[in-house]
Enzyme design. Structure first.
Site, PDB file in Angstrom:
ATOM      1  N   ASP A  12     -77.118  26.616 -20.245  1.00 54.57           N
ATOM      2  CA  ASP A  12     -76.084  27.636 -20.045  1.00 54.57           C
ATOM      3  C   ASP A  12     -74.760  27.026 -20.495  1.00 54.57           C
ATOM      4  O   ASP A  12     -74.641  25.804 -20.641  1.00 54.57           O
ATOM      5  CB  ASP A  12     -76.021  28.030 -18.557  1.00 54.57           C
ATOM      6  CG  ASP A  12     -74.898  29.029 -18.262  1.00 54.57           C
ATOM      7  OD1 ASP A  12     -74.699  29.968 -19.064  1.00 54.57           O
ATOM      8  OD2 ASP A  12     -74.202  28.870 -17.238  1.00 54.57           O
ATOM      9  N   SER A  13     -73.762  27.888 -20.660  1.00 58.94           N
ATOM     10  CA  SER A  13     -72.428  27.406 -20.996  1.00 58.94           C
ATOM     11  C   SER A  13     -71.873  26.519 -19.888  1.00 58.94           C
ATOM     12  O   SER A  13     -70.911  25.796 -20.106  1.00 58.94           O
ATOM     13  CB  SER A  13     -71.497  28.602 -21.185  1.00 58.94           C
ATOM     14  OG  SER A  13     -71.443  29.346 -19.977  1.00 58.94           O
ATOM     15  N   TYR A  44     -67.964  30.446 -22.597  1.00 60.12           N
ATOM     16  CA  TYR A  44     -68.385  30.910 -23.927  1.00 60.12           C
ATOM     17  C   TYR A  44     -67.946  32.368 -24.165  1.00 60.12           C
ATOM     18  O   TYR A  44     -67.712  32.773 -25.298  1.00 60.12           O
ATOM     19  CB  TYR A  44     -69.917  30.877 -24.037  1.00 60.12           C
ATOM     20  CG  TYR A  44     -70.546  29.533 -24.335  1.00 60.12           C
ATOM     21  CD1 TYR A  44     -69.843  28.337 -24.192  1.00 60.12           C
ATOM     22  CD2 TYR A  44     -71.865  29.473 -24.755  1.00 60.12           C
ATOM     23  CE1 TYR A  44     -70.454  27.122 -24.447  1.00 60.12           C
ATOM     24  CE2 TYR A  44     -72.487  28.252 -25.023  1.00 60.12           C
ATOM     25  CZ  TYR A  44     -71.777  27.078 -24.864  1.00 60.12           C
ATOM     26  OH  TYR A  44     -72.391  25.885 -25.127  1.00 60.12           O
ATOM     27  N   GLY A  45     -67.870  33.111 -23.078  1.00 59.38           N
ATOM     28  CA  GLY A  45     -67.712  34.567 -23.187  1.00 59.38           C
ATOM     29  C   GLY A  45     -66.420  35.041 -23.812  1.00 59.38           C
ATOM     30  O   GLY A  45     -66.303  36.196 -24.197  1.00 59.38           O
ATOM     31  N   CYS A  75     -78.184  32.100 -20.309  1.00 62.62           N
ATOM     32  CA  CYS A  75     -76.811  32.549 -20.525  1.00 62.62           C
ATOM     33  C   CYS A  75     -76.888  33.853 -21.310  1.00 62.62           C
ATOM     34  O   CYS A  75     -77.399  33.869 -22.436  1.00 62.62           O
ATOM     35  CB  CYS A  75     -76.062  31.477 -21.322  1.00 62.62           C
ATOM     36  SG  CYS A  75     -74.374  31.910 -21.753  1.00 62.62           S
ATOM     37  N   ASN A  76     -76.398  34.930 -20.715  1.00 64.52           N
ATOM     38  CA  ASN A  76     -76.416  36.224 -21.394  1.00 64.52           C
ATOM     39  C   ASN A  76     -75.583  36.182 -22.674  1.00 64.52           C
ATOM     40  O   ASN A  76     -75.933  36.784 -23.683  1.00 64.52           O
ATOM     41  CB  ASN A  76     -75.834  37.305 -20.480  1.00 64.52           C
ATOM     42  CG  ASN A  76     -76.685  37.568 -19.265  1.00 64.52           C
ATOM     43  OD1 ASN A  76     -77.466  38.508 -19.233  1.00 64.52           O
ATOM     44  ND2 ASN A  76     -76.546  36.743 -18.243  1.00 64.52           N
ATOM     45  N   CYS A 185     -74.206  38.189 -16.068  1.00 61.16           N
ATOM     46  CA  CYS A 185     -73.811  36.824 -16.419  1.00 61.16           C
ATOM     47  C   CYS A 185     -74.442  35.937 -15.367  1.00 61.16           C
ATOM     48  O   CYS A 185     -74.416  36.265 -14.173  1.00 61.16           O
ATOM     49  CB  CYS A 185     -72.289  36.690 -16.407  1.00 61.16           C
ATOM     50  SG  CYS A 185     -71.702  34.973 -16.442  1.00 61.16           S
ATOM     51  N   HIS A 187     -73.635  33.277 -14.017  1.00 60.40           N
ATOM     52  CA  HIS A 187     -72.774  32.703 -12.979  1.00 60.40           C
ATOM     53  C   HIS A 187     -72.642  33.641 -11.765  1.00 60.40           C
ATOM     54  O   HIS A 187     -72.382  33.190 -10.651  1.00 60.40           O
ATOM     55  CB  HIS A 187     -71.360  32.441 -13.526  1.00 60.40           C
ATOM     56  CG  HIS A 187     -71.251  31.223 -14.394  1.00 60.40           C
ATOM     57  ND1 HIS A 187     -71.769  31.174 -15.658  1.00 60.40           N
ATOM     58  CD2 HIS A 187     -70.688  30.009 -14.155  1.00 60.40           C
ATOM     59  CE1 HIS A 187     -71.508  29.975 -16.183  1.00 60.40           C
ATOM     60  NE2 HIS A 187     -70.858  29.253 -15.289  1.00 60.40           N
TER      61      HIS A 187
END
Ligand code: DGL
Length: 257
Positions: A12-13, A44-45, A75-76, A185, A187
């Site tokens: 994931d980020s 990242y988003g 990670c979406n 997401c 998170h």
């Protein structure tokens, strides 16, 4: 090492993908895992597509170099930006991404009103637009970009007053009109309790972690890559922010109820 005994690589980020790792571990505890969080480059988003693609490919390469037998892009944002590229690069590899769990939310009876919380990139990308088109006759769907939200989790803040204020401001304009929320997401499951408190118990919350884990298990079985070991496997946490605090926080989130 036998092929099927190699670890599953999860990335994931940052540390959000640990919400997916927990689901993987819940249904495949005998597997070994390497979890890589790219907290140095998070979020990242809010980056460009080219940046997220480059980072994602580099992270997957690194996990494969370390011997991963399959990859979960937990990670979406990275999934929407790069999953197609990764599938072209590694056609044989069991590789599963995550996308907002819009399907179960939209297919509830009675034309639900669904708010999808995700990063600006996930909401903007074609992959999400196509997902919305698929269910637009089943539900009213609102995509809500949430820049700034993952940063709370990255800082280890999952129930502070400042987080509560942030979420109240973010959600207030929608709360009267919705009955479901999709956590788009990885998170966000770590702040689900606060979201539920603000939205009220009548609002149903959906997250794609468990479905993603089941899909990975299916892909590994198809490839004959499930370990035959019976004892519990190991979970190795790695982070581009290579500090002891970050690894501690990762372990804490992995164990958090
Ligand atoms: N956890 C990530 C996701 O699922 C994104 C957070 C970010 O890096 O912006 O989309």
């Amino acid at each position: 090492m036998e092929n099927q005994d190699r670890p599953i690589g999860v990335f994931d980020s940052g540390i959000g993908g640990i919400s997916v790792l927990r689901e993987l571990y819940a249904i495949m505890p005998e597997e070994d895992y390497i979890y890589f969080g790219d907290s140095v480059h998070a979020p990242y988003g809010t980056k460009t597509l080219a940046q997220v693609r480059e980072l994602t490919v580099a992270n997957v390469k690194e996990l494969l170099r370390q011997g991963a037998k399959g990859i979960v892009v937990a990670c979406n944002t990275a999934t929407s930006a790069a999953v197609r590229i990764l599938r072209n690069m590694y056609p044989e590899l069991p590789l599963v991404g995550i996308e907002p769990a819009l399907k179960p939310a939209a297919l509830q009876p009675g034309h639900p009103k669904v708010l999808v919380m995700a990063t600006p990139m996930t909401i903007r990308e074609e992959k999400f637009q196509r997902l919305v088109e698929q269910y637009e006759f089943d539900a009213d769907i609102i995509g809500l970009p949430c820049p700034g939200l993952m940063e709370f989790v990255e800082a280890g803040n999952t129930d502070g007053e400042d987080l509560r204020d942030f979420l109240e401001d973010l959600l207030a304009p929608y709360l009267r009109d919705i009955d479901s929320i999709v956590l788009g997401c990885t998170h966000y499951p770590f702040v689900q309790r606060v979201i539920q408190d603000i939205a009220g118990e009548r609002v149903r919350i959906f997250d794609g972690g468990a479905g993603t884990a089941r899909e990975m298990r299916r892909r590994l079985e198809l490839a004959g890559l499930r370990t035959a070991r019976a004892k519990k496997g190991t979970v190795l946490f790695e982070n581009s922010l290579a500090t002891e605090e970050e690894i501690e926080l990762s372990r804490f989130l992995f164990q958090k109820k």
